[in-house]
Design a protein around this motif. Structure first.
Motif, PDB file in Angstrom:
ATOM      1  N   CYS A  64       0.837  -1.211   0.000  1.00  0.00           N
ATOM      2  CA  CYS A  64       0.000   0.000   0.000  1.00  0.00           C
ATOM      3  C   CYS A  64       0.871   1.260   0.000  1.00  0.00           C
ATOM      4  CB  CYS A  64      -0.935   0.012   1.209  1.00  0.00           C
ATOM      5  SG  CYS A  64      -1.963   1.501   1.270  1.00  0.00           S
ATOM      6  N   LEU A  65       0.583   2.144  -0.955  1.00  0.00           N
ATOM      7  CA  LEU A  65       1.414   3.342  -1.118  1.00  0.00           C
ATOM      8  C   LEU A  65       1.043   4.431  -0.123  1.00  0.00           C
ATOM      9  CD1 LEU A  65       1.360   3.470  -5.029  1.00  0.00           C
ATOM     10  CD2 LEU A  65       3.200   2.579  -3.573  1.00  0.00           C
ATOM     11  N   ALA A  66      -0.117   4.281   0.505  1.00  0.00           N
ATOM     12  CA  ALA A  66      -0.554   5.304   1.468  1.00  0.00           C
ATOM     13  C   ALA A  66       0.185   5.184   2.803  1.00  0.00           C
ATOM     14  CB  ALA A  66      -2.053   5.213   1.683  1.00  0.00           C
ATOM     15  N   CYS A  75      -5.047   0.968   2.353  1.00  0.00           N
ATOM     16  CA  CYS A  75      -6.033   2.037   2.124  1.00  0.00           C
ATOM     17  C   CYS A  75      -7.110   1.632   1.123  1.00  0.00           C
ATOM     18  CB  CYS A  75      -5.326   3.301   1.643  1.00  0.00           C
ATOM     19  SG  CYS A  75      -4.776   3.200  -0.085  1.00  0.00           S
ATOM     20  N   CYS A  76      -6.775   0.716   0.223  1.00  0.00           N
ATOM     21  CA  CYS A  76      -7.709   0.246  -0.814  1.00  0.00           C
ATOM     22  C   CYS A  76      -8.072   1.351  -1.810  1.00  0.00           C
ATOM     23  CB  CYS A  76      -8.981  -0.351  -0.220  1.00  0.00           C
ATOM     24  SG  CYS A  76      -8.653  -1.831   0.729  1.00  0.00           S
ATOM     25  N   LYS A  77      -7.318   2.452  -1.782  1.00  0.00           N
ATOM     26  CA  LYS A  77      -7.637   3.563  -2.695  1.00  0.00           C
ATOM     27  C   LYS A  77      -6.441   3.962  -3.559  1.00  0.00           C
ATOM     28  CE  LYS A  77     -11.122   5.610   0.310  1.00  0.00           C
ATOM     29  NZ  LYS A  77     -11.110   6.247   1.623  1.00  0.00           N
ATOM     30  N   CYS A  78      -5.228   3.731  -3.052  1.00  0.00           N
ATOM     31  CA  CYS A  78      -4.042   4.158  -3.803  1.00  0.00           C
ATOM     32  C   CYS A  78      -3.916   3.352  -5.100  1.00  0.00           C
ATOM     33  CB  CYS A  78      -2.789   3.995  -2.944  1.00  0.00           C
ATOM     34  SG  CYS A  78      -2.359   2.268  -2.642  1.00  0.00           S
ATOM     35  N   CYS A  81      -3.149  -0.378  -4.437  1.00  0.00           N
ATOM     36  CA  CYS A  81      -4.299  -1.143  -3.916  1.00  0.00           C
ATOM     37  C   CYS A  81      -5.357  -1.381  -4.993  1.00  0.00           C
ATOM     38  CB  CYS A  81      -4.933  -0.413  -2.729  1.00  0.00           C
ATOM     39  SG  CYS A  81      -3.949  -0.505  -1.223  1.00  0.00           S
TER      40      CYS A  81
HETATM   41 ZN   LIG Z   1      -3.271   1.534  -0.643  1.00  0.00          ZN
END
Ligand SMILES: [Zn+2]
Length: 483
Positions: A64-66, A75-78, A81
């Motif tokens: 995860c990059l966040a 985060c499931c958004k980066c 993810c």
């Molecule tokens: Zn992420």
């Protein structure tokens, strides 16, 4: 808009969402928190229990990059993810072991693994159905597993861990994924139906979850099929109409006829099920399931959590259970299991099915297994292969003269024996001659009452084909071979 199948749309995103695999999720979370993530994992378990889902969650957590470091809450958004969610990430490479099983594929993998990940912390290879790799591919894989670059992680998934060679297994941390309980699947189905705003009847949920056989993916794809019928509200009737589930009333009816020792009714109930398009094996499976329910009621009570029945079915099963004793139910389940095998390997499956279910319905007419075994054990020196002959005679002759009252009496005697009491009647049973004459006497006195039913029963039992099959099955079940 195109329809996204439920299994994809509702795939778990975080460790805490993965259903039914809590201990594995917990262990992986601990590994991430303490920085002890292994180089290679082997996820074993049947299909649809969350292996790939867990692999993706782990990959997101690591990359995860966040976050500045691997995290248990991706985060499931980066970019990383979201790409992993779609199975399209450049650093998380998903390989289907079934179609990329050659040594060349693995060599290519090895060459690429040397290079550092493009944007994330790790290069993660998720190899599904890893047991499908060829031996040379396994050996090539082994080379990189022996000294993996520190930026590489492997997650292998397999439905057949015994086919993964030991040298690979010993270099992996292995997790065995359990089948998901019907209750957990039911909870997920309900929650999805509510989110999708689809109307349904409550009675549908547990039977549908049970049909999934421990696989969440199967449960969701069954639900997909139900939804695609366009019928609302979704009902348990649709399972029978569209998903080929045996009609539960008809299965109950069959079990009830067996419980009533109703030979004609049993045959009619089988015919009724066959006419709905069920195979013999499906009928055996459903009846075995039903007998299992009766066994649970007998041993754990009608309110047991182990039962997956609607309130109405529970009530019926509770009443029906009264007609069986626990030893008979256990015997029936064993016999059905043998029958399943026999039916599957026979060209005359229907005859076998009819014959064995008659055998169960008319069990009072035959020596029961306990009795048979005690005879065998009691006279070990004299009895050997000859014993089945006397059983054969019994099977062939007894029903001719047994009126219902005598059947009930003997049934009671047998229950006594199960509880360990040795009654006079029981001893009398072991003496063949004595009993024969007694039966004869009673038969005369009760002739009127027993007449109609006995005659019908006798016609079936005395059919030579039926007799042969029944005696053969008895021998199979008790492990005694004919001469
Ligand atoms: Zn992420």
């Amino acid at each position: 808009m195109s329809y996204i199948v439920l299994a994809r749309k509702y795939r778990s995103q975080r460790f805490d969402d993965v259903i039914g695999q809590d201990p594995i999720a917990q262990t992986l979370k601990n590994a991430i928190k303490t920085g002890r993530v292994a180089h290679a994992y082997l996820f074993a378990g049947t299909r649809g229990v969350g292996k790939t889902t867990m692999a993706r969650v782990l990959a997101k957590s690591l990359n995860c990059l966040a976050a500045d470091a691997p995290t248990v809450e991706p985060c499931c958004k980066c970019d990383s993810c979201t790409a992993v969610n779609l199975g399209e990430d450049i650093d998380v490479i998903e390989i289907d072991g079934a179609s990329n099983n050659s040594v060349e594929e693995v060599r290519k993998l090895r060459q690429n693994a040397i290079y550092r990940p493009a944007r994330a912390r790790f290069k993660i290879y998720i190899i599904d159905e890893v047991h499908m790799l060829s031996t040379s591919a396994f050996n090539a894989l082994l080379k990189i597993l022996e000294e993996p670059p520190s930026h590489v992680k492997f997650i292998f998934a397999t439905t057949e861990p015994n086919k993964v060679i030991a040298t690979i297994q010993s270099r992996c941390q292995r997790f065995d994924f359990s089948n998901i309980s019907a209750k957990l699947i039911a909870g997920q189905l309900k929650s999805i139906l509510e989110q999708e705003k689809i109307k349904y009847e409550d009675d549908l949920i547990l039977p549908l979850a049970k049909m999934a056989n421990g696989s969440m993916r199967d449960g969701l794809s069954l639900l997909d099929r139900l939804i695609s019928t366009g019928v609302e509200p979704l009902t348990v009737g649709l399972l029978e109409e569209f998903l080929g589930r045996p009609n539960s009333e008809k299965i109950y009816n069959l079990a009830a006829k067996i419980g009533d020792s109703d030979a004609g009714g049993t045959l009619a109930a089988i015919e009724d099920l066959i006419s709905t398009g069920l195979s013999e094996v499906q009928i055996v499976d459903s009846l075995t399931d039903y007998m299992r329910d009766l066994m649970v009621i007998k041993s754990a009570g009608g309110e047991s959590e182990l039962l997956i029945l609607t309130a109405e079915q529970r009530k019926l099963a509770d009443e029906l259970a009264e007609k069986f004793d626990i030893a008979a139910i256990i015997y029936n389940i064993t016999a059905l299991e043998k029958l399943r095998w026999a039916v599957k390997n026979s060209d005359t499956g229907r005859a076998l099915l009819d014959a064995l279910l008659l055998r169960l319905a008319l069990s009072e007419h035959f020596s029961n297994v306990d009795q048979l075994l005690s005879q065998l054990q009691g006279g070990a020196t004299t009895v050997k292969k000859k014993q089945p002959t006397s059983i054969k005679n019994k099977a062939a002759n007894e029903p001719l003269r047994l009126p219902p009252d005598e059947i009930k009496q003997r049934s009671r005697n047998r229950e006594g024996a199960v509880e360990g009491r040795e009654t006079r009647d029981e001893r009398r049973e072991t003496s063949n001659e004595h009993r024969e004459s007694k039966v004869e006497n009673q038969a005369t006195s009760n002739e009127q009452r027993g007449k109609t039913r006995s005659r019908r029963t006798n016609e079936i039992i005395n059919d030579p084909a039926v007799k042969t099959v029944i005696i053969g099955l008895d021998a199979t079940i008790t492990g005694v071979e004919e001469d």
